[in-house]
Design an enzyme around this catalytic site. Structure first.
Site, short mmCIF file in Angstrom:
data_model
loop_
_atom_site.label_atom_id
_atom_site.label_comp_id
_atom_site.label_asym_id
_atom_site.label_seq_id
_atom_site.Cartn_x
_atom_site.Cartn_y
_atom_site.Cartn_z
N SER A 43 -2.56 -9.46 -13.73
CA SER A 43 -1.20 -9.86 -13.37
C SER A 43 -0.19 -9.39 -14.43
CB SER A 43 -1.13 -11.38 -13.26
OG SER A 43 -1.49 -11.97 -14.50
N ASN A 51 -4.24 -2.85 -7.77
CA ASN A 51 -4.11 -4.30 -7.78
C ASN A 51 -3.57 -4.79 -6.44
OD1 ASN A 51 -4.51 -6.41 -9.82
ND2 ASN A 51 -2.40 -6.99 -9.41
N ASP A 75 -1.28 -7.06 -5.99
CA ASP A 75 0.19 -7.16 -6.05
C ASP A 75 0.72 -6.13 -7.05
OD1 ASP A 75 -0.68 -10.06 -5.37
OD2 ASP A 75 -1.09 -9.87 -7.52
N CYS A 105 -20.65 -26.80 -36.31
CA CYS A 105 -20.92 -25.87 -37.41
C CYS A 105 -21.96 -26.47 -38.36
CB CYS A 105 -19.61 -25.62 -38.16
SG CYS A 105 -19.76 -24.55 -39.58
N GLY A 129 -6.53 -4.78 -11.78
CA GLY A 129 -6.90 -6.19 -11.67
C GLY A 129 -6.31 -7.12 -12.70
N PRO A 186 -14.04 -15.94 -10.52
CA PRO A 186 -12.64 -16.12 -10.13
C PRO A 186 -11.69 -15.58 -11.19
CG PRO A 186 -13.69 -18.24 -10.67
CD PRO A 186 -14.76 -17.20 -10.76
N GLN A 213 -9.19 -7.46 -20.79
CA GLN A 213 -8.90 -8.85 -21.16
C GLN A 213 -10.10 -9.72 -20.83
OE1 GLN A 213 -4.49 -9.83 -19.83
NE2 GLN A 213 -5.36 -8.26 -18.55
N ASN A 214 -11.08 -9.13 -20.14
CA ASN A 214 -12.17 -9.95 -19.61
C ASN A 214 -13.19 -10.30 -20.68
OD1 ASN A 214 -10.81 -9.68 -17.27
ND2 ASN A 214 -12.19 -8.18 -16.35
N ILE A 215 -13.73 -11.48 -20.53
CA ILE A 215 -14.68 -11.99 -21.52
C ILE A 215 -16.05 -12.16 -20.90
CG2 ILE A 215 -12.99 -13.12 -23.02
CD1 ILE A 215 -13.36 -15.65 -21.37
N ASP A 216 -16.21 -11.61 -19.70
CA ASP A 216 -17.49 -11.76 -19.01
C ASP A 216 -18.54 -10.75 -19.46
OD1 ASP A 216 -16.82 -9.35 -17.52
OD2 ASP A 216 -15.61 -10.60 -16.20
P1 OAD Z 1 -4.86 -13.01 -13.51
O1 OAD Z 1 -5.61 -14.00 -12.71
O2 OAD Z 1 -3.59 -13.45 -14.13
O3 OAD Z 1 -4.52 -11.74 -12.61
C1 OAD Z 1 -5.51 -11.11 -11.81
C2 OAD Z 1 -4.83 -10.07 -10.92
O4 OAD Z 1 -5.84 -9.39 -10.20
C3 OAD Z 1 -3.85 -10.67 -9.90
O5 OAD Z 1 -2.69 -9.86 -9.81
C4 OAD Z 1 -4.65 -10.62 -8.58
O6 OAD Z 1 -3.84 -10.46 -7.44
C5 OAD Z 1 -5.51 -9.38 -8.81
N1 OAD Z 1 -6.78 -9.38 -8.07
C6 OAD Z 1 -7.77 -10.29 -8.11
N2 OAD Z 1 -8.82 -9.93 -7.35
C7 OAD Z 1 -8.47 -8.76 -6.77
C8 OAD Z 1 -9.14 -7.87 -5.87
N3 OAD Z 1 -10.35 -8.09 -5.40
N4 OAD Z 1 -8.47 -6.74 -5.48
C9 OAD Z 1 -7.21 -6.48 -5.94
N5 OAD Z 1 -6.56 -7.27 -6.83
C10 OAD Z 1 -7.17 -8.40 -7.23
O7 OAD Z 1 -5.87 -12.44 -14.60
P2 OAD Z 1 -5.53 -11.63 -15.93
O8 OAD Z 1 -4.37 -10.74 -15.72
O9 OAD Z 1 -6.79 -11.03 -16.41
O10 OAD Z 1 -6.44 -15.15 -21.17
O11 OAD Z 1 -5.12 -12.81 -16.90
C11 OAD Z 1 -4.76 -12.51 -18.22
C12 OAD Z 1 -5.20 -13.57 -19.16
O12 OAD Z 1 -4.73 -14.84 -18.71
C13 OAD Z 1 -6.71 -13.77 -19.25
O13 OAD Z 1 -7.34 -12.85 -20.12
C14 OAD Z 1 -6.82 -15.17 -19.76
C15 OAD Z 1 -5.77 -15.82 -18.92
O14 OAD Z 1 -5.19 -16.96 -19.45
C16 OAD Z 1 -6.89 -16.09 -21.98
O15 OAD Z 1 -7.54 -17.02 -21.60
C17 OAD Z 1 -6.48 -15.90 -23.39
#
Ligand code: OAD
Length: 264
Positions: free
Chosen positions: A208, A231, A233, A166, A206, A40, A114-117
């Site tokens: 926001s 993306n 949006d 630790c 992918g 997710p 940004q992904n950690i997977d």
């Molecule tokens: P977000 O969940 O904020 O944004 C994901 C974006 O991908 C959204 O605009 C979705 O609409 C879009 N999306 C998801 N699945 C899709 C699909 N199948 N096709 C097209 N678009 C899709 O995730 P990030 O931007 O990665 O940081 O979030 C940034 C950071 O916020 C993460 O690295 C994490 C989080 O808090 C930390 O934890 C430090």
């Protein structure tokens, strides 16, 4: 209806042409890249991580990744990490392989993720091409004294529902993923300064673009560099530059269309 379809098709064609032309593509990615792998994202209403944390009784959703909250209550993060520890349940999808293909065709300048997977690594992209802006699960350290910890031991503890401590100071140990309140890796800042000037195309996929300083990268490429957004949006400043190409829709559908256009 007919007009709309022509426009969308033209847009994919245009993006494909830009990819064919480019030789230094800067890719920035977020959690949407991995949703087709079953992981997710964070902010999609309903399915995103932040909408599904009720059982943890957090003061606010982002607290699960906030270093101050973690120090007082680490269990929610460990429980989340147990499910999402890389290599446990998930595999790269066609969008990860699309980025790998950019590299195979000598077109990838860098992938800032940004992904950690860790799914980018499974495609065998060389480390030199990758920037894990929010860290990764490949190493771990103590949140108190900073000592390195053995990631396999940390992983074993998390999978057994045990809090890893630790061995030097008994502080809490966590994988080296960047929490809110922590600094991004130096590699991010070094390459954030250098790469935008070298890029001849930006692809943002992918994300926001809600979290800084990562989101800023999209605005650091010079005005004459075309930016392609893949993306669901329209996010960040996309649409404000005349040459922006916005491909809204499902990431997998879009990369399939692009690959078809390019004949990959
Ligand atoms: P977000 O969940 O904020 O944004 C994901 C974006 O991908 C959204 O605009 C979705 O609409 C879009 N999306 C998801 N699945 C899709 C699909 N199948 N096709 C097209 N678009 C899709 O995730 P990030 O931007 O990665 O940081 O979030 C940034 C950071 O916020 C993460 O690295 C994490 C989080 O808090 C930390 O934890 C430090």
């Amino acid at each position: 209806m007919f007009m709309t379809r022509i426009l969308i098709r033209n847009c994919h064609q245009k993006a494909a042409k830009e990819i064919e032309r480019a030789s230094n593509i800067l890719v920035m990615a977020g959690a949407g890249l991995s949703t087709p792998s079953g992981i997710p994202d964070f902010r999609t209403p309903g399915s995103g991580v932040y909408d599904n944390l009720k059982k943890f009784n957090l003061p606010y959703p982002e607290a699960i990744f906030d270093i101050r909250y973690f120090r007082s209550k680490p269990e929610p993060f460990y429980e989340w990490a147990k499910e999402f520890f890389p290599g446990v349940n998930y595999q790269p999808n066609d969008a990860h392989w699309f980025i790998k293909r950019l590299h195979d065709h000598q077109k990838l300048l860098r992938l800032f993720t940004q992904n950690i997977d860790g799914l980018e690594r499974i495609t065998d992209l060389p480390d030199e091409k990758l920037v894990f802006a929010h860290g990764s699960f490949s190493t771990a350290s103590c949140t108190f004294c900073g000592s390195n910890a053995d990631i396999d031991t940390v992983k074993a503890s998390i999978l057994k529902d045990e809090v890893p401590y630790c061995t030097q100071c008994s502080g809490l140990v966590k994988p080296d993923i960047v929490f809110f309140g922590e600094n991004l890796p130096i590699r991010f800042f070094t390459l954030q300064d250098a790469d935008p000037e070298l890029a001849d195309l930006l692809i943002c996929i992918g994300t926001s673009l809600e979290v800084y300083p990562f989101a800023n990268l999209a605005d650091l490429v010079p005005d004459n560099v075309v930016r392609v957004l893949i993306n669901r949006d329209t996010v960040g400043s996309f649409g404000r530059r005349k040459s922006d190409i916005i491909l809204n829709g499902d990431i997998i559908d879009i990369v399939h269309k692009l690959e078809k256009e390019i004949n990959w």
